[in-house]
Design a protein around this motif. Structure first.
Motif, PDB file in Angstrom:
ATOM      1  N   ARG A  13      -5.939  50.227  11.719  1.00  0.00           N
ATOM      2  CA  ARG A  13      -4.802  49.652  12.454  1.00  0.00           C
ATOM      3  C   ARG A  13      -3.484  49.977  11.745  1.00  0.00           C
ATOM      4  NH1 ARG A  13      -6.672  45.199  12.665  1.00  0.00           N
ATOM      5  NH2 ARG A  13      -7.369  45.083  14.831  1.00  0.00           N
ATOM      6  N   GLN A  14      -3.464  49.826  10.440  1.00  0.00           N
ATOM      7  CA  GLN A  14      -2.247  50.107   9.687  1.00  0.00           C
ATOM      8  C   GLN A  14      -1.898  51.589   9.704  1.00  0.00           C
ATOM      9  OE1 GLN A  14      -3.654  48.320   6.050  1.00  0.00           O
ATOM     10  NE2 GLN A  14      -2.409  46.463   6.342  1.00  0.00           N
ATOM     11  N   ASN A  15      -2.913  52.443   9.664  1.00  0.00           N
ATOM     12  CA  ASN A  15      -2.657  53.873   9.762  1.00  0.00           C
ATOM     13  C   ASN A  15      -2.090  54.247  11.126  1.00  0.00           C
ATOM     14  OD1 ASN A  15      -3.401  55.909   7.514  1.00  0.00           O
ATOM     15  ND2 ASN A  15      -5.058  54.396   7.371  1.00  0.00           N
ATOM     16  N   ALA A  16      -2.593  53.616  12.166  1.00  0.00           N
ATOM     17  CA  ALA A  16      -2.091  53.913  13.508  1.00  0.00           C
ATOM     18  C   ALA A  16      -0.632  53.497  13.658  1.00  0.00           C
ATOM     19  CB  ALA A  16      -2.949  53.208  14.553  1.00  0.00           C
ATOM     20  N   ALA A  17      -0.227  52.470  12.923  1.00  0.00           N
ATOM     21  CA  ALA A  17       1.150  51.973  13.006  1.00  0.00           C
ATOM     22  C   ALA A  17       2.015  52.495  11.858  1.00  0.00           C
ATOM     23  CB  ALA A  17       1.145  50.445  12.993  1.00  0.00           C
ATOM     24  N   LEU A  18       1.578  53.570  11.206  1.00  0.00           N
ATOM     25  CA  LEU A  18       2.256  54.032   9.997  1.00  0.00           C
ATOM     26  C   LEU A  18       3.699  54.459  10.248  1.00  0.00           C
ATOM     27  CD1 LEU A  18       2.002  54.669   6.993  1.00  0.00           C
ATOM     28  CD2 LEU A  18       1.171  56.954   7.619  1.00  0.00           C
ATOM     29  N   GLY A  19       3.967  55.069  11.392  1.00  0.00           N
ATOM     30  CA  GLY A  19       5.326  55.531  11.670  1.00  0.00           C
ATOM     31  C   GLY A  19       6.333  54.405  11.590  1.00  0.00           C
ATOM     32  N   ALA A  20       6.033  53.291  12.255  1.00  0.00           N
ATOM     33  CA  ALA A  20       6.935  52.140  12.221  1.00  0.00           C
ATOM     34  C   ALA A  20       7.065  51.606  10.805  1.00  0.00           C
ATOM     35  CB  ALA A  20       6.421  51.045  13.159  1.00  0.00           C
ATOM     36  N   VAL A  36      -3.334  50.750  22.489  1.00  0.00           N
ATOM     37  CA  VAL A  36      -3.704  52.111  22.074  1.00  0.00           C
ATOM     38  C   VAL A  36      -5.032  52.100  21.321  1.00  0.00           C
ATOM     39  CG1 VAL A  36      -3.061  54.007  20.534  1.00  0.00           C
ATOM     40  CG2 VAL A  36      -1.361  53.028  22.071  1.00  0.00           C
ATOM     41  N   LEU A  37      -5.225  51.112  20.451  1.00  0.00           N
ATOM     42  CA  LEU A  37      -6.505  51.026  19.741  1.00  0.00           C
ATOM     43  C   LEU A  37      -7.653  50.788  20.711  1.00  0.00           C
ATOM     44  CD1 LEU A  37      -5.508  48.937  16.587  1.00  0.00           C
ATOM     45  CD2 LEU A  37      -6.015  51.382  16.688  1.00  0.00           C
ATOM     46  N   ARG A  38      -7.396  49.932  21.703  1.00  0.00           N
ATOM     47  CA  ARG A  38      -8.453  49.681  22.690  1.00  0.00           C
ATOM     48  C   ARG A  38      -8.750  50.936  23.495  1.00  0.00           C
ATOM     49  NH1 ARG A  38      -7.667  48.580  27.802  1.00  0.00           N
ATOM     50  NH2 ARG A  38      -5.498  47.937  27.446  1.00  0.00           N
ATOM     51  N   ARG A  39      -7.706  51.627  23.939  1.00  0.00           N
ATOM     52  CA  ARG A  39      -7.911  52.801  24.778  1.00  0.00           C
ATOM     53  C   ARG A  39      -8.545  53.969  24.010  1.00  0.00           C
ATOM     54  NH1 ARG A  39      -4.701  53.056  29.332  1.00  0.00           N
ATOM     55  NH2 ARG A  39      -6.055  54.813  29.888  1.00  0.00           N
ATOM     56  N   THR A  40      -8.333  54.021  22.710  1.00  0.00           N
ATOM     57  CA  THR A  40      -8.942  55.085  21.916  1.00  0.00           C
ATOM     58  C   THR A  40     -10.310  54.679  21.347  1.00  0.00           C
ATOM     59  OG1 THR A  40      -7.641  54.331  19.996  1.00  0.00           O
ATOM     60  CG2 THR A  40      -6.785  56.212  21.241  1.00  0.00           C
ATOM     61  N   GLY A  41     -10.810  53.529  21.772  1.00  0.00           N
ATOM     62  CA  GLY A  41     -12.138  53.091  21.333  1.00  0.00           C
ATOM     63  C   GLY A  41     -12.180  52.577  19.914  1.00  0.00           C
ATOM     64  N   LEU A  42     -11.043  52.107  19.394  1.00  0.00           N
ATOM     65  CA  LEU A  42     -10.959  51.685  17.995  1.00  0.00           C
ATOM     66  C   LEU A  42     -10.733  50.179  17.830  1.00  0.00           C
ATOM     67  CD1 LEU A  42      -8.696  54.611  16.778  1.00  0.00           C
ATOM     68  CD2 LEU A  42     -11.093  54.266  16.138  1.00  0.00           C
ATOM     69  N   ALA A  43     -10.783  49.438  18.916  1.00  0.00           N
ATOM     70  CA  ALA A  43     -10.468  48.009  18.852  1.00  0.00           C
ATOM     71  C   ALA A  43     -11.366  47.270  17.864  1.00  0.00           C
ATOM     72  CB  ALA A  43     -10.585  47.386  20.243  1.00  0.00           C
ATOM     73  N   ASP A  44     -12.630  47.678  17.750  1.00  0.00           N
ATOM     74  CA  ASP A  44     -13.567  47.014  16.851  1.00  0.00           C
ATOM     75  C   ASP A  44     -13.549  47.607  15.450  1.00  0.00           C
ATOM     76  OD1 ASP A  44     -14.378  45.332  18.902  1.00  0.00           O
ATOM     77  OD2 ASP A  44     -15.988  46.680  19.539  1.00  0.00           O
ATOM     78  N   HIS A  45     -12.682  48.595  15.224  1.00  0.00           N
ATOM     79  CA  HIS A  45     -12.662  49.271  13.924  1.00  0.00           C
ATOM     80  C   HIS A  45     -11.304  49.165  13.240  1.00  0.00           C
ATOM     81  CE1 HIS A  45     -16.524  51.066  15.038  1.00  0.00           C
ATOM     82  NE2 HIS A  45     -15.975  51.394  16.197  1.00  0.00           N
ATOM     83  N   ALA A  80      -5.811  59.172  14.056  1.00  0.00           N
ATOM     84  CA  ALA A  80      -4.662  60.077  14.010  1.00  0.00           C
ATOM     85  C   ALA A  80      -4.039  60.249  15.383  1.00  0.00           C
ATOM     86  CB  ALA A  80      -5.095  61.434  13.448  1.00  0.00           C
ATOM     87  N   LEU A  81      -4.886  60.306  16.408  1.00  0.00           N
ATOM     88  CA  LEU A  81      -4.364  60.394  17.777  1.00  0.00           C
ATOM     89  C   LEU A  81      -3.616  59.115  18.139  1.00  0.00           C
ATOM     90  CD1 LEU A  81      -4.114  61.763  20.532  1.00  0.00           C
ATOM     91  CD2 LEU A  81      -6.369  60.836  21.115  1.00  0.00           C
ATOM     92  N   ALA A  82      -4.184  57.960  17.781  1.00  0.00           N
ATOM     93  CA  ALA A  82      -3.516  56.689  18.065  1.00  0.00           C
ATOM     94  C   ALA A  82      -2.161  56.628  17.370  1.00  0.00           C
ATOM     95  CB  ALA A  82      -4.402  55.520  17.608  1.00  0.00           C
ATOM     96  N   ARG A  83      -2.085  57.106  16.145  1.00  0.00           N
ATOM     97  CA  ARG A  83      -0.823  57.128  15.412  1.00  0.00           C
ATOM     98  C   ARG A  83       0.213  57.986  16.131  1.00  0.00           C
ATOM     99  NH1 ARG A  83      -1.901  59.297   9.759  1.00  0.00           N
ATOM    100  NH2 ARG A  83      -2.000  61.262  10.929  1.00  0.00           N
ATOM    101  N   THR A  84      -0.233  59.117  16.658  1.00  0.00           N
ATOM    102  CA  THR A  84       0.668  60.000  17.400  1.00  0.00           C
ATOM    103  C   THR A  84       1.121  59.342  18.700  1.00  0.00           C
ATOM    104  OG1 THR A  84      -0.466  61.933  16.482  1.00  0.00           O
ATOM    105  CG2 THR A  84       0.912  62.294  18.423  1.00  0.00           C
ATOM    106  N   LEU A  85       0.195  58.690  19.394  1.00  0.00           N
ATOM    107  CA  LEU A  85       0.527  58.035  20.656  1.00  0.00           C
ATOM    108  C   LEU A  85       1.470  56.850  20.454  1.00  0.00           C
ATOM    109  CD1 LEU A  85      -2.990  58.094  22.359  1.00  0.00           C
ATOM    110  CD2 LEU A  85      -1.040  59.556  22.881  1.00  0.00           C
ATOM    111  N   MET A  86       1.453  56.265  19.265  1.00  0.00           N
ATOM    112  CA  MET A  86       2.337  55.129  18.980  1.00  0.00           C
ATOM    113  C   MET A  86       3.796  55.561  18.825  1.00  0.00           C
ATOM    114  SD  MET A  86       1.046  52.084  18.955  1.00  0.00           S
ATOM    115  CE  MET A  86       2.304  51.231  17.986  1.00  0.00           C
ATOM    116  N   GLU A  87       4.026  56.826  18.544  1.00  0.00           N
ATOM    117  CA  GLU A  87       5.388  57.305  18.322  1.00  0.00           C
ATOM    118  C   GLU A  87       6.064  57.605  19.665  1.00  0.00           C
ATOM    119  OE1 GLU A  87       6.989  57.667  15.132  1.00  0.00           O
ATOM    120  OE2 GLU A  87       5.298  56.293  14.892  1.00  0.00           O
ATOM    121  N   ASP A  88       7.270  57.140  19.826  1.00  0.00           N
ATOM    122  CA  ASP A  88       8.023  57.367  21.064  1.00  0.00           C
ATOM    123  C   ASP A  88       8.892  58.612  20.866  1.00  0.00           C
ATOM    124  OD1 ASP A  88       9.110  57.086  23.553  1.00  0.00           O
ATOM    125  OD2 ASP A  88      10.564  55.565  22.951  1.00  0.00           O
ATOM    126  N   ARG A  89       8.287  59.777  21.016  1.00  0.00           N
ATOM    127  CA  ARG A  89       8.972  61.034  20.745  1.00  0.00           C
ATOM    128  C   ARG A  89       8.946  61.924  21.993  1.00  0.00           C
ATOM    129  NH1 ARG A  89      10.610  58.345  17.346  1.00  0.00           N
ATOM    130  NH2 ARG A  89      10.471  58.564  15.076  1.00  0.00           N
TER     131      ARG A  89
END
Length: 237
Positions: A85-92, A107-116, A133-142
């Protein structure tokens, strides 16, 4: 979002060796562009140039109209002391901002990571790390998103699901995806380029909107044509 095409033009030299000759790559605003080619031809170098990162060589050219960029490299590059979770939100976190909790949970739920989400990278499989890594990219508003083989570690079912998710969540972004998979390019891209030692060649993408069904006749025909072109391309020295 980008209002003008992102344009890269020029050549790269690695010491005395020319990695690729003068070329011109234009990324249409709000569209997906796929880049295929033999290993070692310089595809990842193009991504690094577009991201404004060092390339270990000399670039003689220019990049025009480059907006803020999100890059997903081949290596997930997760920080081992942070949770998924923290890695996915690393950009912020690096910007000193609070991550959007609702978006992160979605994003975690949609990428199948909600339980991880509370697991460290060492406790995740290779495919799960790539999804972080994909979730981290999707979290960025670029406006410009660069994807370097983003689904290569996933099984066939998860790969299709993540392709569909990326296409949905990155709709309206300018996206360049580097891939070795002709089927992936045929499913996702509005424009397709084949990169060889002689430069770039644009190939014909299916006319129907992406993401396209994997068994669509136009997708299969495009996939076959790309595979033929790739097998004809000379291997890099």
């Amino acid at each position: 979002m980008t209002a003008a095409p992102v344009l890269l033009s020029g050549t790269v030299r690695m010491g005395a060796r020319t990695l690729f000759p003068p070329l011109r790559l234009e990324l249409a605003p709000g569209r997906w562009t796929a880049l295929l080619g033999p290993s070692g031809v310089g595809k990842s170098t193009l991504l690094r140039l577009l991201a404004g990162l060092p390339i270990g060589g000399t670039f003689e050219g220019r990049v025009e109209n480059r907006p803020p960029v999100a890059l997903m490299a081949q290596d997930p590059a997760l920080l081992p002391w942070l949770t998924a979770r923290q890695n996915a939100a690393l950009g912020a976190r690096l910007r000193g901002e609070a991550a959007d909790r609702d978006r992160l949970a979605a994003v975690l739920r949609r990428t199948g990571l909600a339980d991880h989400g509370d697991k460290p990278p060492a406790a995740l499989s290779g495919g799960q790390r790539q999804r972080v890594a994909l979730a981290r990219t999707l979290m960025e508003d670029r406006a410009l998103v660069l994807l370097d083989e983003p689904f290569s570690a996933l099984d066939a079912r998860m790969r299709l699901a993540m392709q569909d998710l990326a296409a949905e969540l990155l709709r309206g972004r300018t996206v360049l995806i580097v891939t070795h998979d002709p089927a992936e390019a045929a499913r996702l891209a509005d424009r397709i380029f084949l990169m060889t030692e002689t430069g770039l060649t644009e190939e014909v993408a299916p006319a129907c909107p992406a993401p396209r069904p994997p068994a669509d006749p136009a997708v299969l025909a495009c996939q076959g044509a790309l595979l033929t072109r790739l097998t004809e391309a000379p291997a890099c020295a």
